[in-house]
Design an enzyme around this catalytic site. Sequence first.
Site, PDB file in Angstrom:
ATOM      1  N   SER A 262       0.841  -1.192   0.000  1.00  0.00           N
ATOM      2  CA  SER A 262       0.000   0.000   0.000  1.00  0.00           C
ATOM      3  C   SER A 262       0.876   1.241   0.000  1.00  0.00           C
ATOM      4  O   SER A 262       1.971   1.241   0.567  1.00  0.00           O
ATOM      5  CB  SER A 262      -0.906   0.022   1.232  1.00  0.00           C
ATOM      6  OG  SER A 262      -0.142   0.300   2.403  1.00  0.00           O
ATOM      7  N   ASP A 263       0.401   2.314  -0.657  1.00  0.00           N
ATOM      8  CA  ASP A 263       0.994   3.615  -0.379  1.00  0.00           C
ATOM      9  C   ASP A 263       0.727   3.896   1.091  1.00  0.00           C
ATOM     10  O   ASP A 263      -0.171   3.316   1.704  1.00  0.00           O
ATOM     11  CB  ASP A 263       0.375   4.689  -1.272  1.00  0.00           C
ATOM     12  CG  ASP A 263       1.252   5.923  -1.395  1.00  0.00           C
ATOM     13  OD1 ASP A 263       2.197   6.065  -0.593  1.00  0.00           O
ATOM     14  OD2 ASP A 263       0.985   6.752  -2.279  1.00  0.00           O
ATOM     15  N   PHE A 264       1.490   4.797   1.680  1.00  0.00           N
ATOM     16  CA  PHE A 264       1.393   4.988   3.121  1.00  0.00           C
ATOM     17  C   PHE A 264       0.008   5.482   3.521  1.00  0.00           C
ATOM     18  O   PHE A 264      -0.422   6.553   3.102  1.00  0.00           O
ATOM     19  CB  PHE A 264       2.478   5.952   3.584  1.00  0.00           C
ATOM     20  CG  PHE A 264       3.820   5.289   3.739  1.00  0.00           C
ATOM     21  CD1 PHE A 264       4.652   5.602   4.800  1.00  0.00           C
ATOM     22  CD2 PHE A 264       4.250   4.323   2.839  1.00  0.00           C
ATOM     23  CE1 PHE A 264       5.888   4.974   4.953  1.00  0.00           C
ATOM     24  CE2 PHE A 264       5.471   3.695   2.980  1.00  0.00           C
ATOM     25  CZ  PHE A 264       6.299   4.020   4.037  1.00  0.00           C
ATOM     26  N   SER A 266      -2.769   4.146   2.553  1.00  0.00           N
ATOM     27  CA  SER A 266      -3.798   3.970   1.520  1.00  0.00           C
ATOM     28  C   SER A 266      -4.635   2.726   1.748  1.00  0.00           C
ATOM     29  O   SER A 266      -5.693   2.568   1.144  1.00  0.00           O
ATOM     30  CB  SER A 266      -3.161   3.908   0.130  1.00  0.00           C
ATOM     31  OG  SER A 266      -2.399   2.728  -0.047  1.00  0.00           O
TER      32      SER A 266
END
Length: 709
Positions: A262-264, A266
């Site tokens: 995941s993006d941070f 997300s």
Amino acid sequence: MTERPWLDTTLEPAERARRLVAAMSLEQKIAQLHGAMKTVDIYAMSNNATTAEEMDQLVAQIQIERHVAGLDELDIPRYRITNGPVGVGMGDGTPSPPATALPMSIGLAAGFDPELARQYGDVIGDEAAALGQHVLEGPGVCLHRLPTGGRNFEYYSEDPYLSGVMGVEVAKAIQAHDVVAMAKHYAVNDQEHERFRANVEIDENVLRELYLLPFEMLVKDADIAAVMSAYNRVRGTYATENRYLLHTILREQWGFTGYVQSDFWSCRSAAASLSAGLDHEMPDAKWLNEENVKAALHDTSLEIQTVDRALVRRFTQMFRFGHFEKPYAPREIDAARNGATSRRIGSQIAVLLKNDAGLLPLAADAGRILVVGQAKFVDEACLGGGGSSKVDPLYTVRPLDGLQDVLKSLGSGSTLSSVTVADDLSDLDSAVEAAGGADVVVVMAGLVATEGLDQPHANLLNQQDEMIARLLAANPNTVVVLKDGNPVLMPWIEQAPAVLEVWNQGAEDGHVVADLLFGVVNPSGKVPTTYPRSFEDTPFAGHEERYPGVDEGEGYPTMRYTEGLQMGYRWYQSQNIEPLFPFGFGLSYTTFELSGLQVSAPAGAPVEVSATVTNTGERAGAEVVQVYLSFPEEAQQPPRRLVGFQKVTVEPGTTQTVSIIIDPDATNHPLSVWDDRARDFVIRPGEYGIHVGTSSASTPLESRIAVAG
């Protein structure tokens, strides 16, 4: 070894991963599904940041521990993750370890040179390994759909093929150092506006032919080890929960065998995300914690096999790159060597946009040289790139220091002085007066964009356009040096005799700009994204549904990509709009002539396009030969598509032959269009145009070929 078979290096990485996961307890498995940072309310914090400076302060406050905690009882090492993609930024631990601040990715793409991309990735991979990091979050290959996009600086281009070529070389070079490269942000994270909430609606052919194409190239050509999922919704479903993106396309159709992070912050769920194909949550356990995962397993919304699958995918890559065998032993970065590489790259990516009457290059003995601009661009090296990818530089070369170094090396007797103009222009009159008394004026202006915020408009900020216009009027020998990470509007362009786009250069700013201004290096870059004459010429004027989106009754903005395939240069050509500077454009201190086009197109085989490049000037220089394709009318394509390019250095008065192969089976599908009924790329039969030139708007050599479907 039999007690810990996953440590047996004779086994295949995937088998080692399966044996490790089989030996883990449920609690140990859950502990490896996420990062080790203490959970914070990133959404509330982000909503309070409204400027680039506030976004930088936010990033500094977060104090991220960018790692997955190790498990000594299973010999699982601490998994260290650093940000990218413009250098090693915000690595594991706080503060971030210093590294080489490279030019921004948009600038790298302007080089139109895969070898430069390899060198760029080599620096990043070398430094990530030196700092003991296991993962580099980059390259970023979303497209420059929006000219004011906040993260355009860390993406490459408006063109998917150029973006893919550069991204592939960067990723391969990073992974050559046994560092995981991570493609981001998957997918259609092309703007920062409401990135935690926004939804993107897009036709399938547009998604496949443009926005997913660089990711497909990274998977198939670079064997990239990881993909980062984006913040935004795609067709109503968050990217981290989008099974169609994460499973059907990425794994079933492209054959991806790495893992998805995941993006941070997300990640938005436990069962839904893992089941869709997300494998790892960063930077904390907001969702993939014991309580949530155990509850989902209990109510059968999640299966233990799905948890195991996620872990096997990541551990496989750790074993692939030897992360279990390498002790944590950070070493010193060779700042001089990597800085020299950064300087060399930086000098090859600058774009000479205008050079009336040959004002550039400046003579070493130009007399009284005055450098003028606001502090961010005159007093310090322009590092660029606000947000999480920002690099803490090992060193920097300020503009005046770089100019003095180069002038000294040239034996110059010129005098150098500078005037710093206040951001509110309160002291502009004195700068104008000083400009009037100089022999040559160098105006340094620019723009530093940031993650989390799109630009409010396409002009330079802090009234720099007014500053430039006043200074141009004060002295006819004025050069404008642009240091930015986005194409900008230039209302003063008719007044300017010379304009040099150098981008946010990073640590070697001062040396690079001086090398270019005084002709130590001949500019050879090409703009990787179209520069419009006005914002009204872009696809977004009068179209809120395209950007910033419209709330359609669901509580969040939906952006509809209704411009379809007409994005970037495809838009300007389809609409017959003349941009300020077209995609692929760039001048030189010498001149070139293209001739002798030959096209070989055997049935069912790759097409070979060759041409000769003659340097008709008096300096050695490099030119980029670009090949564009036009399609039969029934293919319903924009007028041109970039399908090949090659950069070639030519000595004065000599000729070089360039040969470019267009392979129908290549991962960029150069001759194909997406067919919804076939659910695949297909080649439409008919007559195709081959257009060869030096920009999307200048293709003097043309031929036609017949292609069977």
